[in-house]
Enzyme design. Sequence first.
Site, mmCIF file in Angstrom:
data_model
loop_
_atom_site.group_PDB
_atom_site.id
_atom_site.type_symbol
_atom_site.label_atom_id
_atom_site.label_comp_id
_atom_site.label_asym_id
_atom_site.label_seq_id
_atom_site.Cartn_x
_atom_site.Cartn_y
_atom_site.Cartn_z
ATOM 1 N N ASP A 1 28.574 -19.965 -24.124
ATOM 2 C CA ASP A 1 28.697 -21.184 -24.930
ATOM 3 C C ASP A 1 27.500 -21.290 -25.871
ATOM 4 O OD1 ASP A 1 26.520 -23.122 -23.606
ATOM 5 O OD2 ASP A 1 27.522 -22.009 -22.011
ATOM 6 N N ASP A 35 25.442 -23.967 -25.851
ATOM 7 C CA ASP A 35 24.681 -25.091 -25.326
ATOM 8 C C ASP A 35 25.176 -26.364 -26.013
ATOM 9 O OD1 ASP A 35 22.639 -25.591 -23.302
ATOM 10 O OD2 ASP A 35 21.426 -26.374 -24.932
#
Length: 290
Positions: free
Chosen positions: A209, A211
Site C-alpha cells: 500500500d 500508507d
Amino acid sequence: MQTTLGIIGGSGIYDIDGLEGAEWVSVATPWGDPSDQILTGTLGGVKMCFLPRHGRGHVHSPSSVPYRANIDALKRLGVTDVISVSACGSFREEMAPGDFVIVDQFIDRTFAREKSFFGTGCVAHVSVAHPTCPRLSEVCHTAAQQAGITVHNGGTYLAMEGPQFSTLAESKMYRESWGCDVIGMTNMPEAKLAREAELCYASVAMITDYDSWHPDHGEVDVQQIIATLMGNAEKGRALVSRLPALLGAQRDPCPHGCDRALDYAILTAPDKRDPTLMTKLDAVAGRILG
C-alpha cells in the site's frame, strides 16, 4: 563452512515447492519460545530454515513477536544467513504496491521491545551503521530480478511500533521530512539482534500500500492489503526458490564482517560478567565467548 539459510517470513513464504526432507522442529532457547516451530529442509543442496515471524495463524502482533528467541533459535540451528521477507507500506510513488524493495537502512521508532541480547552483566556495542549485509542483499536483488519482480535496490525502512497504521501527519513527516522510503512494523529489532548474533541479514520488503500520505489512495485499506499480500507471497516464494543457486552450498567468511561483529564489541571484563547471562549467550555469542 556450509551455507544454512534462514528465512523469516509470513504465511506462504515458508511453503516452498521442492523442499527436501521437510520437517517442523521445535527449538528451545533461553530467551523463551520462538514464534513457532521452524521448518527445516534442503533446497538445491542448501540447508534451509523457515520461521513464520507471527506464528502460523498469525498469533503474534508486531510488538509481541519474540525477536530474541527467533534469532537465537536460528543460530542454534546453524543458520549463517538470514533473509527477512515482510510486508510494508510505501512513501514513494515509484515504489508501487506489488513492488519489492531491498532495504539497506532503518529508522527505529519501536519502543515496546527487547532490543539486545546484552545488558547488565555483559555490556556490548555492535555497529549497525550498515545494518544489512551488502553481499546477501545483492543476492536477494538478483533473485528478484530473475523472478521477474519489479524490485528497487536500496531504501530506508521506518520501523513503527504499531499495531495501528500511521496517522496522516506521521505519514507525511516520515516521507517528506525524514526521507523514508517504506514503513513496516517488524524489521526492528530483528536486524539489530541478527548483527549481535553475527548473522548476515538482508531485508526484502514487499509493498502492499501507499500508507496514508497518497492523495489518491487515502488511508490504508486492510482488505486491499490482504489482496496484494496474496500476490506478493507468490512472488516471495519465487524469489526464495532462486536463492540456493545464487548462494551456493559452501560459504566463505562475510566480506563485510557481519559474522565477526562481536570481535571488539564486548566491554565488560571477564571477571565481571554475569554467569547467568553468559549461559544465555552460548549460541549468539559462543564464538567470541569461547
